[in-house]
Design a protein around this motif. Structure first.
Motif: not given
Length: 802
Positions: A325-334
């Motif tokens: 909880k609290g982690n930042r994630l980068l979610i790319r297209n698709s």
């Protein structure tokens, strides 16, 4: 119509001419160049248009930079040599096999590569000093064979193949053959040579061969019988174990007392055929997964954003299980969202169709909650983790107690049901006959008792079900219905209620039916619409663009896209808006329109509303024909996660008394099926995505319809290739016929047992008669069930209902 030389797709959007060949995109052209430059163009000689269109994979496999993940995926890693097995869903023909087994010609770091075509896997040995696993995977992706790597692959446990059945079958077969050979002099009464020198040696050799059959090959039947009696249950293994025991004990006594040869040949043959039937029953399709959970669908790792000193942010590949909880994630297209989270930055357009069944993507703004299992479709977004993966919404689909339910324990098989009555009947006949001979001829009483148990051993009953259902398993598999086990076929024969999911099950994801309502667009307006749609990557835009005339496409002066609302195109001072009704019209007009329950794309030109395109999912071929055949024997129900916008369209192709329920959440589907079962109905659930997982598990039989049988299928009892959807009534009908074959085999068994009992009760059961009757009954059942299932299986090729 111009098609691509590499993949065979229509060159509708772009057409590239290269080396006098047409290509639909730069990806296909690039693959052709790669193969051509390495003198691998023979790839195209093996099959016409064998390739698949490669997609962009930039940063797609960044998680393979993580050494911990790579170590879990590798099968071997020593002295600069690494070995890995990868699932390649695109494998489909001889060209695929050839190119994948010639990877060393594309990159010398690859030492060997071997394709397992049924499992769609390739096992590659490569030099880790000259190539990383990420580079290997990228090489495969560039030539159109992108591997499928899931979280399940990184957490797989070592499994030892259970070969005990094969060993037992080998022991029983070896003993059966040798005992039969040693029994020939007794069969043909070769008294001179046999009687003088070798009779005792041959008989003792038979005993030696029989001992491992009883103590090893047949041990499962004794264990099952013991457990059944301990639980006060007379299963089919009780009379089998009793028959084997009596055969062995009486035969041993005959040899020890020098009374005769005994029945070792019949005993070994019985055990051999029983194990052979079990082998057929267990030989199902190991390359399919019927027990999938969320780990099969999640990525192994995601990009985690870590803030360091001076506000600098670094990207790292983190395993999904490590997320907190609290982690930042980068979610790319698709990319798939693996955890419940909050949207921090970016334009989110989330496709939840695989979880909820709702086909239309949902737009989200900063601060909105995102659920695990959604797929981002509008560029990169930044999210903050709310819950770890084990506590997310998607994993809750497997927390229901229904996934821990053993369906076999709730279903009394046909064989065990009949065996109860058979066992009691045989024991009663044996006791009555023994008591009778105690008063008539005391010396024959024991012989009659053992003879009745020997000749009435339920070998034919025990063989009928496994051989019939085992053959049907293989027949179904050849016709793309992969059943988990034989119990599934027994249950299919008793189905009286069939529940269908709509999206992805009745409909195909490849096509849409699109109609237009409103003012007819002028030629200029149509050209502007097509040019604007061409610039958008939204799924509805792509679907609409595919059906429009592309002859007058022009370059736009301006293009803007508002995520979740629509797109705007300008050309020569003419403006067009495409999207939601509220986006293309004024606030006043918006209030006059009733709430739309259909999937629509609205059009306005120069702020003047024109009309809308209405999207209907295209239903699979023969849907109406399938329903017309199914309604004769079963109640039909449609449970859909979509809104009811297509209800009117759907009712035209369904029988009049069909139950149709929309807006059904996963839990609603499960609850509905449970209520039907409480009313005594036998339910078959046919669905596709994760939203159907609970319903598939709760139903008596759950079948997943899949466009690709090797990948996306939830926990189920069977996997049906979508191309064979029209054969569902035939599969059900063959299941019912299969049960009839088993019943006919039981009748034959009773016939044989009746003849044998006549000899046994009268005290006239000679060894030669038992030696002929018992193997003959077993062989006849095997032949009968094999031929019968072959003929009913041919109906699948003829597309007929029995």
């Amino acid at each position: 119509m111009v098609t691509c030389y590499h993949c065979g797709e229509e060159c509708d959007k772009t057409m590239l001419v290269h080396h006098d060949k047409n290509f639909c995109c730069f990806g296909c052209k690039t693959v052709f160049d790669i193969l051509n430059d390495h003198e691998l163009s023979y790839y195209y000689d093996l099959e016409k248009t064998p390739g698949t269109t490669p997609q962009q994979h930039k940063e797609k496999f960044d998680f393979l930079k993580n050494e911990e993940i790579v170590t879990k995926l590798l099968e071997f890693n020593e002295n600069g040599t690494q070995v890995i097995s990868l699932l390649i869903p695109a494998i489909h023909c001889s060209s695929c096999i050839w190119i994948l087994e010639n990877l060393n010609k594309l990159n010398s770091a690859v030492k060997t590569s071997q394709v397992n075509f049924p499992q769609k896997k390739v096992r590659i040995t490569f030099s880790s000093e000259d190539m990383t696993l990420q580079e290997l995977v990228m090489l495969l992706a560039r030539i159109g064979y992108k591997p499928y790597i899931s979280l399940d692959d990184a957490n797989k446990e070592e499994t030892n193949t259970d070969r005990s059945l094969i060993y037992k079958l080998g022991v029983a077969g070896f003993a059966f053959g040798n005992i039969m050979f040693l029994s020939f002099p007794e069969y043909f009464e070769v008294n001179e040579f046999w009687l003088v020198r070798f009779r005792h040696i041959f008989r003792w050799l038979m005993l030696i061969f029989a001992i491992p059959v009883v103590t090893y090959a047949a041990q499962d039947y004794f264990i099952s019988a013991y457990k059944g009696l301990r639980s006060r249950i007379l299963n089919i293994d009780v009379p089998i174990a009793l028959g084997i025991s009596v055969l062995f004990i009486r035969s041993t006594v005959e040899i020890l007392m020098d009374w005769g040869t005994g029945f070792f040949d019949s005993m070994a043959g019985l055990v051999f055929f029983l194990l052979l039937g079990k082998f057929f029953q267990q030989k199902t399709y190991a390359f399919l997964s019927f027990e999938r959970d969320y780990k099969s669908y999640f990525p192994i790792a995601v990009t985690r954003l870590n803030r360091v000193k001076e506000a600098k942010i670094i990207e790292e590949q983190a395993q999904v299980y490590e997320l907190k909880k609290g982690n930042r994630l980068l979610i790319r297209n698709s990319e798939l969202i693996p955890v419940d989270s909050i949207l921090i930055k970016g334009n989110a357009l989330i496709d939840y169709s695989f979880v909820t069944g709702e086909a239309e993507p949902i737009a989200k703004k900063s601060g909105d909650q995102l659920f695990a299992g959604g797929r981002q479709q509008a560029g990169a977004i930044e999210i903050e983790v709310l819950k770890p993966v084990e506590q997310s919404y998607l994993t809750q689909l497997w927390s229901n107690e229904v996934f821990n339910k053993n369906k076999e324990s709730t279903y009394e098989s046909l064989t065990n049901n009949i065996s109860k009555r058979f066992t009691i009947t045989v024991l009663v006949i044996a006791l009555i006959a023994t008591l009778y001979w105690l008063f008539i001829d005391f010396t024959l009483a024991l012989q009659v008792f053992t003879a009745v148990l020997i000749v009435a051993c339920p070998c034919a009953i025990a063989l009928a079900a496994p051989f019939t259902l085992g053959n049907l398993l293989r027949i179904f598999g050849r016709n793309q219905l992969y059943s988990k086990d034989s119990m599934v076929i027994e249950q299919m024969a008793h189905i009286d209620t069939i529940v269908f999911d709509k999206t992805g099950t009745l409909t195909t994801s490849a096509k849409n039916v699109i109609t237009y309502e409103g003012i007819v667009l002028t030629e200029k307006e149509q050209s502007l619409l097509t040019s604007t749609l061409r610039a958008s990557n939204h799924p509805l835009s792509r679907s609409l663009y595919a059906i429009l005339d592309k002859s007058n496409i022009s370059t736009l002066d301006d293009f803007t896209e508002k995520v979740g609302d629509g797109i705007t195109g300008v050309c020569n001072n003419h403006q067009i808006k495409v999207g939601s009704y509220g986006f293309v019209t004024s606030q006043k007009e918006r209030g006059n329109l009733k709430a739309q329950s259909r999937t629509t794309v609205h059009i306005s030109t120069n702020d003047e509303y024109k009309g809308c395109y209405i999207f209907y999912n295209e239903y699979r071929n023969s849907v109406q024909e399938v329903f017309d055949k199914l309604k004769v024997t079963a109640k039909i129900v449609i449970l859909s996660g979509d809104h009811n916008g297509e209800k009117k369209h759907l009712t035209h192709i369904l029988p009049e008394d069909t139950t149709i329920l929309f807006n059904q959440k996963p839990k609603d589907k499960l609850t509905y099926i449970k209520k039907q079962q409480e009313q005594g109905r036998k339910v078959l659930m046919i669905g596709d995505g994760l939203n159907d997982a609970g319903a598939l598990a709760q139903s008596n039989v759950g079948i997943s319809v899949s466009e690709n049988v090797n990948i996306f299928s939830p926990a189920c009892d069977g996997i049906l290739d979508a191309a064979r959807f029209q054969d569902i009534p035939v599969f059900l009908s063959i299941s019912r016929k299969g049960i009839c074959i088993i019943k006919y085999a039981f009748i034959f068994s009773v016939f044989y047992n009746g003849i044998g009992l006549g000899y046994a009760i009268t005290g006239n059961l000679a060894p030669v008669i038992a030696a002929i009757l018992m193997p003959l009954s077993s062989i006849s059942i095997v032949v009968f069930t094999t031929i019968s299932t072959y003929f009913i299986g041919k109906k699948l090729n003829k597309k007929q209902i029995l």
